[in-house]
Scaffold this motif. Structure first.
Motif, mmCIF file in Angstrom:
data_model
loop_
_atom_site.group_PDB
_atom_site.id
_atom_site.type_symbol
_atom_site.label_atom_id
_atom_site.label_comp_id
_atom_site.label_asym_id
_atom_site.label_seq_id
_atom_site.Cartn_x
_atom_site.Cartn_y
_atom_site.Cartn_z
ATOM 1 N N ALA A 209 0.828 -1.205 0.000
ATOM 2 C CA ALA A 209 0.000 0.000 0.000
ATOM 3 C C ALA A 209 0.862 1.255 0.000
ATOM 4 C CB ALA A 209 -0.927 -0.006 1.209
ATOM 5 N N ILE A 210 1.944 1.241 0.780
ATOM 6 C CA ILE A 210 2.855 2.390 0.846
ATOM 7 C C ILE A 210 3.491 2.652 -0.515
ATOM 8 C CG2 ILE A 210 5.064 3.174 1.805
ATOM 9 C CD1 ILE A 210 4.242 1.724 4.411
ATOM 10 N N LYS A 211 3.768 1.578 -1.262
ATOM 11 C CA LYS A 211 4.408 1.698 -2.565
ATOM 12 C C LYS A 211 3.406 1.905 -3.701
ATOM 13 C CE LYS A 211 8.617 1.274 -1.154
ATOM 14 N NZ LYS A 211 9.579 2.394 -1.270
ATOM 15 N N GLY A 212 2.140 2.133 -3.357
ATOM 16 C CA GLY A 212 1.138 2.408 -4.376
ATOM 17 C C GLY A 212 0.572 1.180 -5.065
ATOM 18 N N ILE A 237 -4.704 2.230 6.372
ATOM 19 C CA ILE A 237 -3.307 2.343 5.932
ATOM 20 C C ILE A 237 -3.129 3.586 5.070
ATOM 21 C CG2 ILE A 237 -1.480 1.274 4.559
ATOM 22 C CD1 ILE A 237 -2.764 -1.468 5.323
ATOM 23 N N ARG A 238 -4.030 3.773 4.122
ATOM 24 C CA ARG A 238 -3.918 4.923 3.218
ATOM 25 C C ARG A 238 -4.054 6.239 3.967
ATOM 26 N NH1 ARG A 238 -7.449 2.319 -1.798
ATOM 27 N NH2 ARG A 238 -5.648 1.532 -2.979
ATOM 28 N N GLU A 239 -4.916 6.272 4.973
ATOM 29 C CA GLU A 239 -5.102 7.499 5.757
ATOM 30 C C GLU A 239 -3.813 7.885 6.482
ATOM 31 O OE1 GLU A 239 -7.586 9.044 9.683
ATOM 32 O OE2 GLU A 239 -8.289 7.273 8.583
ATOM 33 N N THR A 240 -3.189 6.900 7.128
ATOM 34 C CA THR A 240 -1.950 7.203 7.861
ATOM 35 C C THR A 240 -0.808 7.532 6.907
ATOM 36 O OG1 THR A 240 -1.394 4.845 7.986
ATOM 37 C CG2 THR A 240 -2.553 5.798 9.863
ATOM 38 N N ALA A 246 2.160 14.117 4.167
ATOM 39 C CA ALA A 246 1.929 15.550 4.309
ATOM 40 C C ALA A 246 2.951 16.187 5.237
ATOM 41 C CB ALA A 246 0.525 15.806 4.842
ATOM 42 N N VAL A 247 3.511 15.380 6.129
ATOM 43 C CA VAL A 247 4.479 15.902 7.097
ATOM 44 C C VAL A 247 5.903 15.797 6.557
ATOM 45 C CG1 VAL A 247 5.413 15.654 9.425
ATOM 46 C CG2 VAL A 247 2.968 15.323 9.024
ATOM 47 N N GLU A 248 6.279 14.589 6.090
ATOM 48 C CA GLU A 248 7.663 14.356 5.659
ATOM 49 C C GLU A 248 7.772 13.012 4.967
ATOM 50 O OE1 GLU A 248 8.300 12.733 10.148
ATOM 51 O OE2 GLU A 248 9.325 14.546 9.520
ATOM 52 N N LYS A 249 8.877 12.807 4.306
ATOM 53 C CA LYS A 249 9.153 11.513 3.705
ATOM 54 C C LYS A 249 9.639 10.542 4.770
ATOM 55 C CE LYS A 249 10.359 13.322 -0.853
ATOM 56 N NZ LYS A 249 11.400 13.382 -1.908
ATOM 57 N N GLY A 250 9.628 9.240 4.414
ATOM 58 C CA GLY A 250 10.119 8.242 5.352
ATOM 59 C C GLY A 250 11.629 8.157 5.313
ATOM 60 N N ILE A 384 5.089 -0.623 17.464
ATOM 61 C CA ILE A 384 5.020 0.761 17.942
ATOM 62 C C ILE A 384 5.395 1.788 16.879
ATOM 63 C CG2 ILE A 384 5.427 0.144 20.353
ATOM 64 C CD1 ILE A 384 8.320 1.095 20.029
ATOM 65 N N PHE A 385 6.001 1.363 15.764
ATOM 66 C CA PHE A 385 6.482 2.333 14.785
ATOM 67 C C PHE A 385 5.486 2.549 13.651
ATOM 68 C CE2 PHE A 385 10.458 0.735 16.677
ATOM 69 C CZ PHE A 385 10.959 1.948 17.135
ATOM 70 N N PRO A 386 5.413 3.772 13.126
ATOM 71 C CA PRO A 386 4.515 4.083 12.010
ATOM 72 C C PRO A 386 4.882 3.296 10.749
ATOM 73 C CG PRO A 386 5.241 6.096 13.102
ATOM 74 C CD PRO A 386 6.069 4.974 13.663
ATOM 75 N N ASN A 387 3.899 3.108 9.889
ATOM 76 C CA ASN A 387 4.092 2.332 8.662
ATOM 77 C C ASN A 387 5.265 2.850 7.831
ATOM 78 O OD1 ASN A 387 1.935 0.442 8.869
ATOM 79 N ND2 ASN A 387 0.484 2.063 8.348
ATOM 80 N N ARG A 388 5.352 4.168 7.727
ATOM 81 C CA ARG A 388 6.297 4.749 6.770
ATOM 82 C C ARG A 388 7.752 4.560 7.189
ATOM 83 N NH1 ARG A 388 5.169 7.305 2.440
ATOM 84 N NH2 ARG A 388 6.611 8.720 1.419
ATOM 85 N N VAL A 389 8.012 4.418 8.485
ATOM 86 C CA VAL A 389 9.397 4.272 8.954
ATOM 87 C C VAL A 389 9.610 2.934 9.664
ATOM 88 C CG1 VAL A 389 9.792 6.757 9.157
ATOM 89 C CG2 VAL A 389 8.893 5.488 11.126
#
Length: 460
Positions: A209-212, A237-240, A246-250, A384-389
């Motif tokens: 999902a992160i990779k589209g 997943i898409r919402e987070t 919107a904040v930053e890249k991973g 505990i860590f966000p999907n992107r990182v």
């Protein structure tokens, strides 16, 4: 919920833990024999090199695993780990040269570093939140089964050493020439099975999902829990992912920003504490610990198997408590319980108490660790860590864990030599007390929450 499919992919991924446990511990049983074979039994430096080469590989594997997993996916890295385990198992027992022996151990260590970072993370990303703790704990279950497997293989392969046998006699025996080789070669069977089965598991739907790759993620999620489950999970997943974009890249740079400072600190402390609590020296230096309690070499191998059985039994207990009691409660239980046991154990060594009572205390320490700090650490790190990182964060914390393991392994002989077994275990008791206080003040409860819920709670 397609439980058969979920358990299949989680068990295959957890085979990385099985090989991690076996590869990590097998060297302890082979140690008395390969040291004679390579003529390093009188060289503490070379002994340390042989014992720590795989740990150096672990650090390297953990360091690169996260970035590569975020770029190429979780599944390819699991396959790479399986290849490394297979090559190392064959080569370690094959080589007659000490340098080549250590290179083979290093390769296996890289496999451990990759598997220890990837297996629990992959399971957490696949698992429904209601049973995520149990499923990630399967990874620890396979680790302890690997440890027990190595202990049993070592015990069964090592021929009895007759009374009065000298080092020359042992070197000339089957143990000294071939036995230690077969201890390493036995790992080839589960390593090859892991390599084969890893091709039949799907990629992580969260990574897709992160990779589209929404369609592929939807397909995997549907196989796990049906269409309604898949739509809900994919929407979360898409919402987070949108919020993070919107904040930053991973990546590593994002991980070390203020937004993730709390979860990164928490993850590093949890990872390092799992090692610095001291339980793993019982596996790495069992001969010294049980000898100090008055046991002969032959009895030590049997006692090691007893600790391995306790490790498995109480890890099974953890499978049924981690989603009921919660992560925080078990971490507090583990830190507090080990602190008390180590204080009593150190006191026993101080007053030169030997025999069965000391074995009971060692087994109690293993049991306490196995149902708390052992499995729950991996559960917490994976969730505990966000999907992107998550990939790079898991790798960072796993790297910290192996730094903790390396320092623990290196410092035990010196601590034991200068402070004795009593002082050493009193130090571990103090570390456990410090860990208990940290968890009491800073560790949140994570059971029953989706990865996306935890992301919002811990980073907002």
């Amino acid at each position: 919920m397609n439980k058969a499919f979920i358990y299949f992919i989680c068990l295959v991924s957890a085979m990385g833990g099985l090989l991690f446990g076996y590869d990590w511990v097998v060297i302890g049983g082979a140690k008395p024999f390969y040291e004679l074979y390579f003529d390093i039994s009188s060289s503490p430096v070379m002994q340390g090199v042989a014992m720590s080469t795989a740990l150096v590989g672990c650090l390297g594997g953990a360091m690169v695993a996260g970035a590569l997993a975020d770029k190429y996916g979780r599944k390819p890295l699991l396959i790479v780990a399986a290849v490394l385990f297979t090559v190392s198992a064959i080569a370690t027992g094959l080589f007659d040269d000490f340098i080549l022996f250590n290179i083979a151990r290093f390769i296996g260590g890289v496999g451990i570093g990759v598997a220890s970072a990837l297996s629990p993370m992959y399971i957490a990303e696949i698992s429904p939140s209601a049973i995520r703790g149990k499923l990630v704990s399967l990874n620890q279950m396979t680790i302890v089964l690997g440890i027990l497997g190595a202990q049993l293989v070592n015990w069964l392969l090592a021929e009895p050493i007759p009374e009065g046998f000298t080092s020359v006699d042992i070197l000339a025996s089957w143990n000294g020439q071939m036995g230690w080789r077969w201890m390493f070669w036995a790992e080839t069977v589960p390593a090859a099975a892991f390599l084969l089965l890893a091709f039949f598991i799907p990629e992580s739907p969260r990574w897709q999902a992160i990779k589209g790759m929404g369609d592929k993620a939807m397909e995997t999620l549907c196989r796990i829990g049906g269409e309604a489950y898949a739509q809900t999970e994919l929407a979360n997943i898409r919402e987070t992912v949108r919020a993070e974009c919107a904040v930053e890249k991973g990546g590593l740079r994002a991980l070390f920003t203020k937004r993730y400072s709390f979860v990164l600190l928490l993850g590093v402390v949890v990872a390092v504490f799992q090692q610095w609590c001291g339980t793993n020296v019982i596996f790495n230096y069992a001969q010294e610990i049980f000898s100090a309690a008055g046991y002969s070499v032959g009895d030590v191998l049997f006692n090691i198997v007893i600790t391995g059985i306790a490790n498995v039994v109480f890890t099974i207990v953890a499978l049924y408590t981690v989603d009921r009691w919660g992560r925080r409660s078990l971490m507090l239980f583990g830190a507090g319980g080990l602190g008390v046991i180590y204080f009593i154990l150190g006191t026993g060594y101080h007053f030169h108490i030997t025999g069965f009572f000391m074995v009971v205390l060692v087994v109690a320490a293993i049991a306490c660790y196995a149902m708390s700090l052992g499995p729950v650490t991996w559960v917490l790190l994976a969730e505990i860590f966000p999907n992107r990182v998550r990939g790079v964060a898991m790798a960072t914390c796993t790297f910290a864990l192996w730094v903790g393991c390396t320092t623990l392994t290196f410092t035990f002989p010196s601590l034991n030599a200068h402070l004795g077994s009593s002082g050493t275990f009193w130090i571990y008791a103090f570390i456990c007390l410090a860990g208990f206080l940290f968890f009491w003040r800073r560790l949140p409860e994570t059971k029953g929450k989706s990865l996306e819920e935890l992301e919002r709670e811990l980073t907002d």
